[in-house]
Design an enzyme around this catalytic site. Structure first.
Site, PDB file in Angstrom:
ATOM      1  N   TYR A 157      40.792  34.174  36.387  1.00 31.58           N
ATOM      2  CA  TYR A 157      39.894  33.746  37.470  1.00 31.58           C
ATOM      3  C   TYR A 157      40.678  33.571  38.760  1.00 31.58           C
ATOM      4  O   TYR A 157      40.285  34.059  39.819  1.00 31.58           O
ATOM      5  CB  TYR A 157      39.193  32.445  37.091  1.00 31.58           C
ATOM      6  CG  TYR A 157      38.174  31.980  38.110  1.00 31.58           C
ATOM      7  CD1 TYR A 157      36.900  32.525  38.128  1.00 31.58           C
ATOM      8  CD2 TYR A 157      38.489  31.011  39.055  1.00 31.58           C
ATOM      9  CE1 TYR A 157      35.960  32.117  39.062  1.00 31.58           C
ATOM     10  CE2 TYR A 157      37.570  30.599  39.990  1.00 31.58           C
ATOM     11  CZ  TYR A 157      36.298  31.147  39.991  1.00 31.58           C
ATOM     12  OH  TYR A 157      35.377  30.744  40.933  1.00 31.58           O
TER      13      TYR A 157
ATOM     14  N   SER B 233      37.710  31.081  46.314  1.00 29.24           N
ATOM     15  CA  SER B 233      37.757  29.758  45.693  1.00 29.24           C
ATOM     16  C   SER B 233      39.041  29.076  46.138  1.00 29.24           C
ATOM     17  O   SER B 233      40.003  29.749  46.547  1.00 29.24           O
ATOM     18  CB  SER B 233      37.755  29.897  44.162  1.00 29.24           C
ATOM     19  OG  SER B 233      38.044  28.668  43.521  1.00 29.24           O
TER      20      SER B 233
END
Length: 260
Positions: free
Chosen positions: A149, A136
């Site tokens: 995350y 990401s």
């Protein structure tokens, strides 16, 4: 275009979002796709049969790849993942462990078994196989409230680079795609949470293209990295982010009349 004719690719997280879009793209390009997901009753994919898998279950991951070891696996696209995060003083250990286990440990388990199979395969056009993980933009820079995350996705980036280094001499390539905002069920679940109504628009404004991605746009990048077109690409963490990481605007384009 049949870049994957005669090639088999395992796709995790294939029931929805980026994983499903990539499975569809690979099928359209002639691949034999082996779709994998935790979902018990996923929407069928024409031309492929789903296999149920919890990527945090070490024994189940090993069993799946052992079952596949009698045939050649040319590629693995690992998209299985979950959202999560909070400032650390508000984050309980169970939530931290869940996100790390799915997003980072799950990546390790899948990549490990993929490598074990590929090492036993003969080279085809110089390669034993290609692996693509999903990180990401939040694995390349911090995001307020991201904590677990971001930590997991940052770990995926460096794990990917190390796999590329360790197994490049054996003809195995490993790369990561690093998406910005993608319109998927997972991101919808995040942005639909109370108090985050304005966050979506602010996040989108951080992308130079002023929009989020379609899953198919990430799938196109994944298909490239898995294909022979990327035969000299390994260890890359490829931002597919609409210019999110290009820099900060701070309202200058609007001031200059460069926005619609």
């Amino acid at each position: 275009m049949d870049r994957f004719a005669g090639r088999a690719v395992v796709v995790t997280g294939a029931a929805s979002g980026i994983g499903r879009a990539t499975a569809v793209r690979l099928l359209a390009e002639g691949a034999e796709v082996i779709p994998v997901d935790f979902a018990k009753d996923p929407e069928p994919l024409a031309g492929a049969e789903f296999r149920e898998l919890d990527v945090t279950d070490e024994g189940a991951v090993a069993a799946l790849f052992a079952e596949l070891s009698s045939r050649r696996i040319d590629g693995v696209f690992h998209a299985a993942g979950i959202a999560g995060g909070s400032p650390v003083h508000l984050l309980d250990s169970a939530s931290w462990n869940q996100v790390i286990n799915v997003n980072l440990t799950g990546t390790f388990l899948v990549v490990r078994e993929a490598v074990r199979i590929m090492l036993e395969q003969e080279r085809v056009e110089g390669e034993r196989g290609a692996i693509v993980t999903v990180a990401s933009v939040e694995g390349l820079e911090g995001t307020a409230g991201g904590s677990c995350y971001n930590a997991a996705k940052g770990g995926v980036v460096l794990l990917t680079k190390n796999v590329a280094l360790d197994y490049g001499p054996k003809g195995i390539r490993c790369n990561a795609v690093c998406p910005g905002l993608v319109h998927t069920p997972m991101t919808s679940d995040v942005f639909d949470m109370p108090g985050l109504e304005g966050f979506r628009s602010d996040f989108i404004k951080g992308h130079a293209l002023r929009r989020g991605a379609r899953p198919e746009e990430i799938a196109a990048a994944a298909a490239f990295l898995l294909s022979g077109d990327a035969s000299f690409v390994s260890g890359a963490a490829l931002p597919v982010d609409g210019g999110y990481l290009a820099g900060k605007d701070h309202g200058i384009t609007e001031l200059l009349g460069l926005t619609d």
